[in-house]
Design an enzyme around this catalytic site. Structure first.
Site, PDB file in Angstrom:
ATOM      1  N   THR A  71       3.448   0.955  -7.272  1.00 22.87           N
ATOM      2  CA  THR A  71       2.711   2.276  -7.225  1.00 22.87           C
ATOM      3  C   THR A  71       3.631   3.772  -6.606  1.00 22.87           C
ATOM      4  O   THR A  71       3.705   4.577  -7.167  1.00 22.87           O
ATOM      5  CB  THR A  71       1.489   2.152  -6.794  1.00 22.87           C
ATOM      6  OG1 THR A  71       0.947   0.971  -7.028  1.00 22.87           O
ATOM      7  CG2 THR A  71       0.494   3.216  -7.214  1.00 22.87           C
ATOM      8  N   ASP A  91      -2.729  -3.220  -1.378  1.00 28.56           N
ATOM      9  CA  ASP A  91      -3.010  -4.386  -1.984  1.00 28.56           C
ATOM     10  C   ASP A  91      -4.566  -4.443  -1.784  1.00 28.56           C
ATOM     11  O   ASP A  91      -5.191  -5.126  -2.755  1.00 28.56           O
ATOM     12  CB  ASP A  91      -2.560  -5.593  -0.965  1.00 28.56           C
ATOM     13  CG  ASP A  91      -1.151  -5.530  -1.041  1.00 28.56           C
ATOM     14  OD1 ASP A  91      -0.344  -5.512  -2.070  1.00 28.56           O
ATOM     15  OD2 ASP A  91      -0.202  -5.246  -0.044  1.00 28.56           O
ATOM     16  N   LYS A 139      -2.007  -4.196   3.516  1.00 30.43           N
ATOM     17  CA  LYS A 139      -0.930  -3.724   2.838  1.00 30.43           C
ATOM     18  C   LYS A 139       0.239  -4.792   3.451  1.00 30.43           C
ATOM     19  O   LYS A 139      -0.068  -5.732   4.170  1.00 30.43           O
ATOM     20  CB  LYS A 139      -0.362  -2.436   3.489  1.00 30.43           C
ATOM     21  CG  LYS A 139      -1.324  -1.460   2.722  1.00 30.43           C
ATOM     22  CD  LYS A 139      -0.718  -0.035   3.394  1.00 30.43           C
ATOM     23  CE  LYS A 139       0.642   0.097   3.045  1.00 30.43           C
ATOM     24  NZ  LYS A 139       1.416  -0.067   1.646  1.00 30.43           N
ATOM     25  N   GLY A 176       1.931  -6.660   0.648  1.00 30.25           N
ATOM     26  CA  GLY A 176       2.275  -7.524  -0.289  1.00 30.25           C
ATOM     27  C   GLY A 176       3.837  -7.254  -0.644  1.00 30.25           C
ATOM     28  O   GLY A 176       4.452  -8.285  -1.039  1.00 30.25           O
ATOM     29  N   GLY A 177       4.593  -6.241  -0.570  1.00 32.34           N
ATOM     30  CA  GLY A 177       5.911  -6.225  -0.773  1.00 32.34           C
ATOM     31  C   GLY A 177       6.692  -6.479   0.555  1.00 32.34           C
ATOM     32  O   GLY A 177       7.903  -6.268   0.368  1.00 32.34           O
ATOM     33  N   GLU A 208       6.031   0.598   6.845  1.00 32.89           N
ATOM     34  CA  GLU A 208       4.742   1.376   6.559  1.00 32.89           C
ATOM     35  C   GLU A 208       3.596   1.769   7.557  1.00 32.89           C
ATOM     36  O   GLU A 208       3.368   2.838   7.445  1.00 32.89           O
ATOM     37  CB  GLU A 208       3.856   0.582   5.321  1.00 32.89           C
ATOM     38  CG  GLU A 208       4.861   0.249   4.068  1.00 32.89           C
ATOM     39  CD  GLU A 208       4.299  -0.759   3.187  1.00 32.89           C
ATOM     40  OE1 GLU A 208       4.664  -0.380   1.896  1.00 32.89           O
ATOM     41  OE2 GLU A 208       3.505  -1.454   3.370  1.00 32.89           O
TER      42      GLU A 208
HETATM   43  C1  5RP Z   1       4.448  -3.038   0.275  1.00 35.41           C
HETATM   44  C2  5RP Z   1       2.797  -2.865   0.197  1.00 35.41           C
HETATM   45  C3  5RP Z   1       2.507  -2.234  -1.232  1.00 35.41           C
HETATM   46  O1  5RP Z   1       2.032  -0.937  -1.022  1.00 35.41           O
HETATM   47  C4  5RP Z   1       1.517  -2.918  -1.723  1.00 35.41           C
HETATM   48  O2  5RP Z   1       1.963  -4.248  -1.810  1.00 35.41           O
HETATM   49  C5  5RP Z   1       1.016  -2.696  -3.192  1.00 35.41           C
HETATM   50  O3  5RP Z   1       2.032  -2.665  -3.971  1.00 35.41           O
HETATM   51  P1  5RP Z   1       2.074  -2.325  -5.587  1.00 35.41           P
HETATM   52  O4  5RP Z   1       1.848  -0.791  -5.575  1.00 35.41           O
HETATM   53  O5  5RP Z   1       3.264  -3.004  -6.280  1.00 35.41           O
HETATM   54  O6  5RP Z   1       0.786  -2.767  -6.084  1.00 35.41           O
HETATM   55  O7  5RP Z   1       2.000  -2.697   1.080  1.00 35.41           O
HETATM   56  O8  5RP Z   1       4.514  -3.752   1.306  1.00 35.41           O
END
Ligand code: 5RP
Length: 236
Positions: free
Chosen positions: A36, A92, A102, A104-105, A111
């Protein structure tokens, strides 16, 4: 630039474009990580090119930094920028109080540092990220490599006494080896099912030696822009 194709990508794209309208010339802007946030960075790149928008972006990961450079958004480190007007990032999960999961990445540490160093944080997400109670998405916790198995055991023991449904801490893997964050640490994903008291958990997790930071963002997000698959958005 190729546009979004699936309804979920259309939703993310719509939220990102809406949030990009909050960015004004002269701003220092934290640039989030994930699919996103990538739409946002691309949109800001368009505005820099087409409108001559003058901003400085502070990326929250090496992947976002690479994308920002590719699309022409000028970047600086947080130490160069010191304090930011705005951070825009994905999530997330987000509850009604705008508390988030948050990471997931895997970029939760940078962040959280960047969002905390900002006057305002705007979260952009598709509607699936909105939840009543946080915890269905495994909670990422960044830990140092030294003694990681002991840290995992201590976390699991500690979770047994708290208002959560599960307590398994699963080391995150990538390409057959332990995932490494930009800071060279690892991630334990906590499978909690449901978090009864996110505020309390966020504080307790960081007391465990070996934990660097956790993915609960409490009282950090100010606004959420939710996108839908039909391209409409709502802002809270
Ligand atoms: C990365 C994050 C992302 O913002 C979260 O995983 C959402 O990812 P996406 O926009 O691909 O759904 O916290 O560390």
């Amino acid at each position: 630039m190729t546009g979004p194709t699936s309804p979920q990508e259309i939703a993310k794209y719509a939220a990102a474009r809406q949030a990009a309208t909050y960015v004004e010339g002269g701003m220092k802007v934290g640039l989030g990580t994930g699919s996103t946030a990538a739409w946002l960075v691309r949109r800001l790149g368009e505005r820099v090119r087409d409108e001559g928008l003058q901003i400085v972006g502070v990326p929250t990961s090496s992947s976002t930094a690479a994308l920002a450079r590719e699309v022409g958004v000028p970047v600086a480190t947080l130490d160069e920028a010191r304090w930011l007007d705005l951070t825009i990032d994905g999530a997330d999960e987000c509850d009604a109080e705008l508390n988030l999961i948050k990471g997931g990445g895997g970029a939760l540490l940078q962040e959280k540092i960047v969002a905390t160093a900002s006057d305002r944080m705007i979260v952009i997400a598709d509607a699936t990220k909105r939840v009543e109670k946080l915890g269905a998405f495994p909670l990422p916790v960044e830990v140092v490599g030294f003694g990681m198995n002991t840290t995992k055991m201590l976390l699991e023991e500690m979770l047994e006494g708290l208002d959560v449904m599960g307590n398994k801490a699963v080391p995150r893997m990538k390409d057959g080896t332990l995932f490494r964050t930009d800071e060279g640490n690892h991630i334990l994903d906590l499978h909690l099912g449901r978090i009864g008291n996110a505020r309390q958990l966020a504080l307790i997790l960081n007391q465990v030696p070996g934990v660097v930071e956790n993915g609960l963002f409490i009282d950090i997000c100010d606004v959420i822009v939710i996108g839908h698959g039909d391209g409409t958005v709502e802002t809270r």
